[in-house]
Design an enzyme around this catalytic site. Sequence first.
Site, short mmCIF file in Angstrom:
data_model
loop_
_atom_site.label_atom_id
_atom_site.label_comp_id
_atom_site.label_asym_id
_atom_site.label_seq_id
_atom_site.Cartn_x
_atom_site.Cartn_y
_atom_site.Cartn_z
N ASP A 50 0.87 -1.18 0.00
CA ASP A 50 0.00 0.00 0.00
C ASP A 50 0.90 1.22 0.00
OD1 ASP A 50 -2.11 1.52 2.56
OD2 ASP A 50 -1.91 1.93 0.41
N ASN A 52 -0.50 4.52 -0.16
CA ASN A 52 -1.20 5.76 0.26
C ASN A 52 -1.98 5.59 1.56
OD1 ASN A 52 -3.15 4.04 -0.59
ND2 ASN A 52 -4.26 5.57 -1.84
N ASP A 54 -4.23 3.55 2.75
CA ASP A 54 -5.65 3.17 2.90
C ASP A 54 -5.80 1.69 3.23
OD1 ASP A 54 -6.52 2.86 -0.69
OD2 ASP A 54 -4.95 1.94 0.56
N ASP A 58 -1.51 -1.25 -3.94
CA ASP A 58 -1.80 -0.51 -5.16
C ASP A 58 -0.61 -0.52 -6.12
OD1 ASP A 58 -1.66 1.97 -2.71
OD2 ASP A 58 0.01 1.49 -4.08
N ASP A 235 -7.71 -16.40 -17.22
CA ASP A 235 -8.51 -16.97 -16.14
C ASP A 235 -9.51 -17.98 -16.68
OD1 ASP A 235 -11.10 -16.18 -14.00
OD2 ASP A 235 -9.11 -16.68 -13.24
N GLU A 289 -5.23 -20.76 -17.47
CA GLU A 289 -5.54 -21.46 -16.22
C GLU A 289 -6.47 -22.60 -16.61
OE1 GLU A 289 -7.38 -20.60 -11.79
OE2 GLU A 289 -8.30 -19.75 -13.59
O1 TEU Z 1 -9.81 -19.54 -10.31
C1 TEU Z 1 -10.50 -20.62 -10.79
C2 TEU Z 1 -10.05 -21.78 -10.03
O2 TEU Z 1 -9.05 -22.26 -10.29
C3 TEU Z 1 -10.73 -22.33 -8.87
O3 TEU Z 1 -9.67 -22.98 -8.24
C4 TEU Z 1 -11.22 -21.54 -7.83
O4 TEU Z 1 -10.28 -20.78 -7.29
C5 TEU Z 1 -11.67 -22.44 -6.75
O5 TEU Z 1 -12.09 -23.64 -7.24
C6 TEU Z 1 -12.78 -21.85 -6.01
O6 TEU Z 1 -12.91 -22.59 -4.83
C7 TEU Z 1 -9.82 -18.37 -11.09
C8 TEU Z 1 -9.09 -17.30 -10.30
O7 TEU Z 1 -7.75 -17.69 -10.12
C9 TEU Z 1 -9.82 -17.17 -8.99
O8 TEU Z 1 -9.15 -16.28 -8.14
C10 TEU Z 1 -11.21 -16.67 -9.30
O9 TEU Z 1 -11.93 -16.65 -8.12
C11 TEU Z 1 -11.91 -17.56 -10.30
O10 TEU Z 1 -11.10 -17.96 -11.38
C12 TEU Z 1 -13.07 -16.83 -10.95
O11 TEU Z 1 -12.56 -15.77 -11.74
CA CA Z 2 -3.44 1.85 -1.25
#
Ligand code: TEU
Ligand code: CA
Length: 597
Positions: A50, A52, A54, A58, A235, A289
């Site tokens: 952080d 600033n 808060d 950031d 993701d 992922e």
């Molecule tokens: O995570 C998807 C995922 O891998 C799952 O493991 C999820 O974290 C878990 O099963 C929930 O219990 C990705 C991101 O890395 C995660 O932080 C997000 O919450 C999710 O997608 C949705 O965007």
């Molecule tokens: Ca901050």
Amino acid sequence: MVAFNVAHAQNAADVAKPAAHAAAPLINGYQPVWWKEAVVYQIYPRSFQDSNGDGIGDLNGITKHLDYLQKLGVDVIWLSPHYDSPNADNGYDIRDYRKVMKEFGTMADFDRMLAAIKARHMRLIIDLVVNHSSDEHHWFAESRSSKDNPYRDYYFWRDGRPNPDDPSHPLPPNNYPSYFSGPAWQYDAATQQFYLHLFAVKQPDLNWDNPKVRQDVFSLMRFWLDKGVDGFRMDVIPLISKQPGLPDLTAEQLKDPSRPWANGPHRDEYLQQMNREVLSKYDVMTVGEALGITLDEEPKIVNSERNELNMVFNFDAIRLNRGAGDTEHPWTLPQLKAIYDNHARVLGKQDWDTVFLSNHDNPRLVSNFGDDSTLEFRVRSAKLLETMLLTLRGTPFVYQGDELGMTNYPFERVDQFDDIAVKNAYRELVVTGKVTEAQFIAVVRRIGRDNARTPMQWTAAPNAGFTTPSAKPWLAVNPNCTTINAAEEEANPNSVYHYTLRAIALHHAHQAFVYGDYRDLDPTNTQMYAYTRSLAVPGKPAERFLVVLNFGEKPVEYTLPDGMKAGKLLLANVPGTVEAGTSTLHLGAWEARAYTY
Ligand code: TEU
Ligand code: CA
């Protein structure tokens, strides 16, 4: 070694043009390229620094520590989501893809951070979260406003099923469960239909079957790439192609819904379109992922001739003690080793792998795979795990704080958690009386995601130097920051920090740790992990390395197979014992060594 420390000019030329990687000669059959040789460091911006007062990390806080990362030997920074978001899931719910989250700063802060990263010959990849958006994104605001709104088909809207018990409350369109507990469908009174959300109610899934959605996503990707960003972590990217007709899941599929959800009919077609229309125009790194993708299916996505992604995160190793569910079960070293053996067998020369055992969704590395019960075991096992991550084959990912040996947090009450996954599960399991509060806490305190999200520990001061002593951090700082913090680690040459720095330097110094063959010397050994990395370099002496890891507190006398002898000692987490030139090695608790051989 392909020199990827090319000086970056601070102008349009900064945009990562598609370099002619094909020109470089193959190394051990692999096409050399910067993202195969890179060490990646993941930053969870909310918890890094952080600047600033808060209590929330950031972008200026990140810029402040870039020298620290450069000194550690980081080549690429992976930044978890920094976009405008109402933070239902800490940024993984994006409201505006071209705007920086106000808590994290401004676009000028972002540009300054990116320039400062490049000035230090590092690169930046950002998080692409496009399986779903926030329900506050204007696309969704439009979409939910009326059935004939032009954005209606940007999401999945369906009529409910008749509810014999209460006709005024229709049942969800199918039996899809959400990853965050409860059904994956939310009824919206405005148009009396349900919308799909595989994650939170505030994370509606985007309909990638709509070509306008794909073009809008490709356009926002170009926005950041034209700024000079060097790639994306994508993701839950395999989930973008839904099963046609959204049929109910079978009982078998309900055991692990990620499987059918990750293998929709258009997944590869859409990733190839993304590559053709966007990625191939830039010199970028992409890591998907790959929730729901098995090792055998990985080449479909990462084989360079398929023109989709460069690499994926496979969750077999990191979730070895949980599998698809969230119940913990014991694991054995042969099981862990078998995963890396299979990776070496299945992934070929046109494929590439990642190596990681921690991130912002999993418990802390040393607490989950090492032993944080004593100072000595914590330090030794943290170093052992870094030795492993930086000598196995694939691009290694270090999660913020692992280089300090940071541990899980001593959670005791549910109100100490911030994670929506925990809060939703608490409502579904404890409030309904299915499990007791104590049983619930006993599980989530060990595998909860917030263990990885406690603020970075920079100093022993109150709030660990993450924020000002008087500020209230968004998530409590681990009280062990008094002994585990970057300032102490940097001052102590025998620290986990300096060991990780040396392990990264070793990884950079020898191409064998990148392109070399991998061989597990003793797959069935329940305590020792012993493997080699070897690379024949034309016109040069072959590079051959031996790594021996004692995965436990019991001392072991280990005799190398086939009369093999340990050569020169290059790295050791317990000073003193060398045993170079011998076949029988004596390793103490959690002892790790790397030799030539
Ligand atoms: O995570 C998807 C995922 O891998 C799952 O493991 C999820 O974290 C878990 O099963 C929930 O219990 C990705 C991101 O890395 C995660 O932080 C997000 O919450 C999710 O997608 C949705 O965007
Ligand atoms: Ca901050």
